[in-house]
Design a protein around this motif. Structure first.
Motif, PDB file in Angstrom:
ATOM      1  N   LEU A 169      12.889   1.746   0.867  1.00 26.07           N
ATOM      2  CA  LEU A 169      12.962   0.813   1.986  1.00 26.07           C
ATOM      3  C   LEU A 169      13.842   1.394   3.085  1.00 26.07           C
ATOM      4  O   LEU A 169      14.959   1.825   2.834  1.00 26.07           O
ATOM      5  CB  LEU A 169      13.527  -0.523   1.526  1.00 26.07           C
ATOM      6  N   MET A 219      -1.111   7.109  -8.339  1.00 22.24           N
ATOM      7  CA  MET A 219       0.290   6.797  -8.581  1.00 22.24           C
ATOM      8  C   MET A 219       0.384   5.282  -8.685  1.00 22.24           C
ATOM      9  O   MET A 219      -0.151   4.569  -7.814  1.00 22.24           O
ATOM     10  CB  MET A 219       1.122   7.304  -7.406  1.00 22.24           C
ATOM     11  N   ARG A 240       7.462  11.123  -3.776  1.00 22.54           N
ATOM     12  CA  ARG A 240       6.553   9.962  -3.772  1.00 22.54           C
ATOM     13  C   ARG A 240       7.244   8.640  -4.104  1.00 22.54           C
ATOM     14  O   ARG A 240       6.582   7.617  -4.267  1.00 22.54           O
ATOM     15  CB  ARG A 240       5.329  10.188  -4.671  1.00 22.54           C
ATOM     16  N   GLN A 241       8.556   8.660  -4.214  1.00 23.24           N
ATOM     17  CA  GLN A 241       9.298   7.401  -4.340  1.00 23.24           C
ATOM     18  C   GLN A 241       9.148   6.603  -3.054  1.00 23.24           C
ATOM     19  O   GLN A 241       9.131   7.163  -1.974  1.00 23.24           O
ATOM     20  CB  GLN A 241      10.788   7.719  -4.564  1.00 23.24           C
ATOM     21  N   MET A 242       9.031   5.296  -3.139  1.00 25.96           N
ATOM     22  CA  MET A 242       8.950   4.410  -1.966  1.00 25.96           C
ATOM     23  C   MET A 242      10.338   3.851  -1.700  1.00 25.96           C
ATOM     24  O   MET A 242      10.882   3.116  -2.513  1.00 25.96           O
ATOM     25  CB  MET A 242       7.965   3.267  -2.221  1.00 25.96           C
ATOM     26  N   GLN A 251      -1.467   3.949  -5.510  1.00 30.05           N
ATOM     27  CA  GLN A 251      -1.709   4.835  -4.373  1.00 30.05           C
ATOM     28  C   GLN A 251      -2.522   6.030  -4.856  1.00 30.05           C
ATOM     29  O   GLN A 251      -1.997   6.892  -5.573  1.00 30.05           O
ATOM     30  CB  GLN A 251      -0.398   5.302  -3.745  1.00 30.05           C
ATOM     31  N   PHE A 276       2.898   2.082  -8.791  1.00 29.65           N
ATOM     32  CA  PHE A 276       4.264   1.660  -8.485  1.00 29.65           C
ATOM     33  C   PHE A 276       4.494   0.229  -8.950  1.00 29.65           C
ATOM     34  O   PHE A 276       3.678  -0.662  -8.679  1.00 29.65           O
ATOM     35  CB  PHE A 276       4.529   1.707  -6.977  1.00 29.65           C
ATOM     36  N   TYR A 313       8.766   1.618   5.064  1.00 27.37           N
ATOM     37  CA  TYR A 313       9.124   2.332   3.850  1.00 27.37           C
ATOM     38  C   TYR A 313       8.948   3.826   4.095  1.00 27.37           C
ATOM     39  O   TYR A 313       8.036   4.257   4.791  1.00 27.37           O
ATOM     40  CB  TYR A 313       8.230   1.924   2.674  1.00 27.37           C
ATOM     41  N   GLN A 353       8.383   7.555   2.209  1.00 27.15           N
ATOM     42  CA  GLN A 353       7.916   8.189   0.973  1.00 27.15           C
ATOM     43  C   GLN A 353       8.078   9.695   1.096  1.00 27.15           C
ATOM     44  O   GLN A 353       7.239  10.371   1.672  1.00 27.15           O
ATOM     45  CB  GLN A 353       6.457   7.811   0.675  1.00 27.15           C
ATOM     46  N   THR A 408      12.510  -8.876   0.162  1.00 18.46           N
ATOM     47  CA  THR A 408      12.314  -7.433   0.090  1.00 18.46           C
ATOM     48  C   THR A 408      11.913  -7.008  -1.314  1.00 18.46           C
ATOM     49  O   THR A 408      12.482  -7.469  -2.301  1.00 18.46           O
ATOM     50  CB  THR A 408      13.608  -6.717   0.501  1.00 18.46           C
ATOM     51  N   GLN A 409      10.929  -6.133  -1.386  1.00 16.17           N
ATOM     52  CA  GLN A 409      10.487  -5.588  -2.666  1.00 16.17           C
ATOM     53  C   GLN A 409      11.058  -4.185  -2.833  1.00 16.17           C
ATOM     54  O   GLN A 409      10.951  -3.354  -1.927  1.00 16.17           O
ATOM     55  CB  GLN A 409       8.958  -5.555  -2.724  1.00 16.17           C
ATOM     56  N   TYR A 410      11.617  -3.963  -4.005  1.00 22.71           N
ATOM     57  CA  TYR A 410      12.208  -2.671  -4.331  1.00 22.71           C
ATOM     58  C   TYR A 410      11.282  -1.961  -5.306  1.00 22.71           C
ATOM     59  O   TYR A 410      10.892  -2.522  -6.330  1.00 22.71           O
ATOM     60  CB  TYR A 410      13.607  -2.851  -4.919  1.00 22.71           C
ATOM     61  N   PHE A 411      10.978  -0.725  -4.964  1.00 17.62           N
ATOM     62  CA  PHE A 411       9.982   0.015  -5.728  1.00 17.62           C
ATOM     63  C   PHE A 411      10.622   0.923  -6.772  1.00 17.62           C
ATOM     64  O   PHE A 411      11.686   1.509  -6.547  1.00 17.62           O
ATOM     65  CB  PHE A 411       9.132   0.875  -4.774  1.00 17.62           C
ATOM     66  N   GLY A 412       9.927   1.066  -7.889  1.00 17.14           N
ATOM     67  CA  GLY A 412      10.291   2.072  -8.863  1.00 17.14           C
ATOM     68  C   GLY A 412       9.796   3.436  -8.419  1.00 17.14           C
ATOM     69  O   GLY A 412       9.097   3.545  -7.398  1.00 17.14           O
ATOM     70  N   PRO A 413      10.112   4.476  -9.179  1.00 11.87           N
ATOM     71  CA  PRO A 413       9.738   5.841  -8.790  1.00 11.87           C
ATOM     72  C   PRO A 413       8.267   6.147  -8.994  1.00 11.87           C
ATOM     73  O   PRO A 413       7.788   7.181  -8.545  1.00 11.87           O
ATOM     74  CB  PRO A 413      10.609   6.715  -9.693  1.00 11.87           C
ATOM     75  N   GLY A 414       7.552   5.262  -9.693  1.00 13.58           N
ATOM     76  CA  GLY A 414       6.119   5.463  -9.882  1.00 13.58           C
ATOM     77  C   GLY A 414       5.769   6.177 -11.170  1.00 13.58           C
ATOM     78  O   GLY A 414       6.570   6.910 -11.742  1.00 13.58           O
TER      79      GLY A 414
END
Lengths: 114, 115
Positions: free
Chosen positions: A47, B89, A43-45, B37, B91, A37, A39, B103-109
């Motif tokens: 893929l 933070m 700070r967005q994660m 985080q 997420f 990943y 960043q 697969t895991q898709y993350f939000g912007p936090g």
């Protein structure tokens, strides 16, 4: 227990050159998946790339590719033709099929220099 | 392209107050996660949620934390009585697959600041 280790806290590379980020992991499971990943400062994660452990072929996504060495439990990320937008923190992560939780490494901060 | 959204983007609260962090998953996703985080540190798993119940939780996820999907779309993380060390933070991540390893898709936090 699963662990993921990134031994390079910081790296830098000149624009257009190639850089490799290292990652090692430990798991007793046979069925697991590995990820990188990105960043950025926002700070967005994001893929970058995914590798299934049962696949021998290394995953590639455009300029990004991995070197997956299952016996050595190593999963490095190669970035070719580095671009300024590649500047970010990169996290290696693993997940096993029986838990779903991602285990992250400590991260490597990559700076691409013009 | 569908994406995970989170609100608010930044929350400032006083120690001891309750906060609710919200996540809207990608519509056909079945697995939901919260991670946190702390600034400068690695991302840590908090909890996973599937079929309207918690699948797994970490040691961090103690009694002050709870999750729910109140209306079938939003996925929320509640911190009942915030502490200074909850500043981080947070997420949300969602996954579509038939296995937990998709697969895991993350939000912007959501950046939580506890004063």
């Amino acid at each position: 227990a699963q662990t993921v280790t990134q031994s390079q806290p910081e790296m830098s590379v000149q624009e257009a050159e190639t850089v490799t980020l290292s990652c090692t992991y430990d798991t007793s499971e046979n069925n697991y998946y590995l990820f990188w990943y990105k960043q950025p400062p926002s700070r967005q994660m994001i893929l970058v790339i995914r590798q299934e452990a049962y696949k021998q072929q290394n995953a590639t996504e455009n300029r990004f590719s991995v070197n997956f060495q299952k016996a050595a439990k190593s999963f490095s990320l190669k970035i070719s033709d580095s671009q300024l937008g590649d500047t970010a923190m990169y996290f290696c992560a693993s997940v096993t099929s029986n838990t779903g939780k991602l285990i992250f490494g400590q991260g490597t901060t990559l700076q691409v220099k013009p | 392209e569908p994406e995970v959204t989170q609100t608010p983007s930044h929350q400032v609260t006083q120690m001891g107050q309750e906060v609710i962090l919200r996540c809207v998953p990608i519509s056909n996703h079945l697995y939901f996660y919260w991670y946190r985080q702390i600034l400068g540190q690695k991302v840590e798993f908090l909890v996973s949620f599937y079929n309207n119940e918690i699948s797994e939780k970490s040691e961090i996820f103690d009694d002050q934390f709870s999750v729910e999907r109140p209306d079938g779309s939003n996925f929320t993380l509640k911190i009942r009585s915030t502490k200074l060390e909850d500043s981080a933070m947070y997420f949300c991540a969602t996954g579509a697959g038939t296995t937990t390893a998709d697969t895991q898709y993350f939000g912007p936090g959501t950046r939580l600041t506890v004063l």
